[in-house]
Write a protein that holds these residues in place. Structure first.
Motif, mmCIF file in Angstrom:
data_model
loop_
_atom_site.group_PDB
_atom_site.id
_atom_site.type_symbol
_atom_site.label_atom_id
_atom_site.label_comp_id
_atom_site.label_asym_id
_atom_site.label_seq_id
_atom_site.Cartn_x
_atom_site.Cartn_y
_atom_site.Cartn_z
ATOM 1 N N ARG A 78 0.818 -1.231 0.000
ATOM 2 C CA ARG A 78 0.000 0.000 0.000
ATOM 3 C C ARG A 78 0.847 1.277 0.000
ATOM 4 N NH1 ARG A 78 -2.837 -1.019 4.206
ATOM 5 N NH2 ARG A 78 -4.103 -2.509 3.062
ATOM 6 N N PRO A 79 1.769 1.434 0.974
ATOM 7 C CA PRO A 79 2.553 2.686 0.946
ATOM 8 C C PRO A 79 3.469 2.771 -0.269
ATOM 9 C CG PRO A 79 3.286 1.222 2.732
ATOM 10 C CD PRO A 79 2.038 0.624 2.162
ATOM 11 N N TYR A 80 3.958 1.619 -0.727
ATOM 12 C CA TYR A 80 4.842 1.642 -1.901
ATOM 13 C C TYR A 80 4.082 2.128 -3.133
ATOM 14 C CZ TYR A 80 8.033 0.202 -5.536
ATOM 15 O OH TYR A 80 8.862 0.213 -6.645
ATOM 16 N N VAL A 81 2.891 1.549 -3.336
ATOM 17 C CA VAL A 81 2.063 1.925 -4.488
ATOM 18 C C VAL A 81 1.680 3.405 -4.397
ATOM 19 C CG1 VAL A 81 -0.249 1.603 -5.489
ATOM 20 C CG2 VAL A 81 1.190 -0.389 -4.983
ATOM 21 N N GLU A 82 1.283 3.831 -3.203
ATOM 22 C CA GLU A 82 0.851 5.237 -3.051
ATOM 23 C C GLU A 82 2.002 6.193 -3.332
ATOM 24 O OE1 GLU A 82 -1.068 5.640 0.740
ATOM 25 O OE2 GLU A 82 -2.806 4.471 0.060
ATOM 26 N N THR A 83 3.180 5.878 -2.801
ATOM 27 C CA THR A 83 4.327 6.781 -2.986
ATOM 28 C C THR A 83 4.687 6.891 -4.463
ATOM 29 O OG1 THR A 83 5.141 6.074 -0.834
ATOM 30 C CG2 THR A 83 6.690 7.266 -2.220
ATOM 31 N N LEU A 84 4.748 5.758 -5.125
ATOM 32 C CA LEU A 84 5.145 5.802 -6.544
ATOM 33 C C LEU A 84 4.048 6.453 -7.396
ATOM 34 C CD1 LEU A 84 7.315 5.202 -8.564
ATOM 35 C CD2 LEU A 84 6.386 2.931 -8.887
ATOM 36 N N TYR A 85 2.810 6.049 -7.144
ATOM 37 C CA TYR A 85 1.720 6.551 -7.995
ATOM 38 C C TYR A 85 1.555 8.062 -7.853
ATOM 39 C CZ TYR A 85 -2.584 6.785 -10.605
ATOM 40 O OH TYR A 85 -3.523 7.111 -11.553
ATOM 41 N N ARG A 86 1.762 8.584 -6.654
ATOM 42 C CA ARG A 86 1.559 10.029 -6.433
ATOM 43 C C ARG A 86 2.737 10.878 -6.876
ATOM 44 N NH1 ARG A 86 -1.181 9.627 -0.538
ATOM 45 N NH2 ARG A 86 -3.203 8.885 -1.260
ATOM 46 N N SER A 87 3.827 10.253 -7.269
ATOM 47 C CA SER A 87 5.024 11.041 -7.610
ATOM 48 C C SER A 87 4.740 11.907 -8.837
ATOM 49 C CB SER A 87 6.207 10.109 -7.873
ATOM 50 O OG SER A 87 5.967 9.361 -9.041
ATOM 51 N N PRO A 88 5.371 13.063 -8.909
ATOM 52 C CA PRO A 88 5.111 13.971 -10.032
ATOM 53 C C PRO A 88 5.408 13.328 -11.395
ATOM 54 C CG PRO A 88 6.308 15.112 -8.283
ATOM 55 C CD PRO A 88 6.253 13.668 -7.883
#
Ligand SMILES: N[C@@H](CCC(=O)N[C@@H](CS)C(=O)NCC(=O)O)C(=O)O
Length: 224
Positions: free
Chosen positions: A186-196
């Motif tokens: 979950r945090p991995y996906v969120e961090t990557l997906y939200r990246s600019p």
């Protein structure tokens, strides 16, 4: 300065193109982006000048042509050593290469059942038994990397690198197909997906108009 051109396919669909594009975009490495439209009449003509058997991505560095997403990432890691595409510690580097090679050669059910499709969501999507097996393996790989080598940052090997670029299209799929995530994913996906950089890719994919029927999953979907 660099004299790089990256030839890519449709941003909505081209998972292989995303991998090296992300490395370049993430590190603000100057490059010219040349987009071709996959599986159209113009594709063969557009790719005919290159040795890469009518496939993208292709990286041009002056006269040099490098093809295949993993080979391009290997090349970029060597060409821009300051960005540490591979972890510095040898054991971590060996594992990063293992999981990157595994991403390149495995997960056939996840790839087949969930083609990358950045601009749509597939509520209630269900994987087959093979797909569930691949998903379990994917989460196990991420957990292995994060727990053993991920200290010092949110990425698979702590700092952002080639392995994260290799797995980025999987992140896109998990979001699009609304797959339930475990506490490591979950945090991995969120961090990557939200990246600019990823958001910029998604924004470009959203405004593309081509539809590639064979890359549209057979499941009801809605636009993002
Ligand atoms: N193993 C290659 C696969 C490249 C590939 O299949 N790319 C797709 C686009 S995402 C393509 O060019 N397909 C056109 C075709 O198969 O003719 C890589 O990693 O670059």
């Amino acid at each position: 300065m660099s004299d790089l051109t990256l030839i890519i396919g449709n941003k909505n669909y081209s998972s292989w193109s995303l991998r090296p594009w992300l490395f370049l975009a993430w590190h603000d490495i100057p490059f010219e982006e040349r987009r071709i439209s996959l599986f159209t009449d113009s594709m063969e003509r557009d790719l005919a000048p290159y040795f890469s058997d009518t496939k993208v991505p292709i990286l041009l560095d002056g006269d040099l042509e490098v093809w295949d997403s993993l080979a391009i990432l290997e090349y970029l890691a060597e060409r821009f050593p300051a960005y540490h595409g591979w972890p510095e510690a040898q054991p971590a580097r060996a594992v990063a290469r293992s999981v990157s090679a595994e991403m390149h050669s495995s997960f056939p059910a996840l790839r087949g059942e969930m083609p990358m499709n950045c601009r749509r969501r597939f509520p209630g999507f269900r994987l087959s038994e093979e797909g569930e097996r691949d998903l379990k393996r994917l989460f196990a790989v991420w957990r292995y990397c994060r727990e053993r080598h991920g200290h010092g940052g949110p990425w698979l090997f702590g700092t952002f690198g080639v392995a994260d670029c290799m797995y980025a299209p999987m992140v896109m799929r998990l979001v699009s197909y609304e797959i339930e995530l475990d506490e490591v994913a979950r945090p991995y996906v969120e961090t990557l997906y939200r990246s600019p950089a990823i958001q910029a890719w998604v924004a470009s994919g959203r405004v593309e108009e081509e539809v590639i029927e064979e890359d549209e999953a057979d499941w009801p979907s809605q636009p993002i």
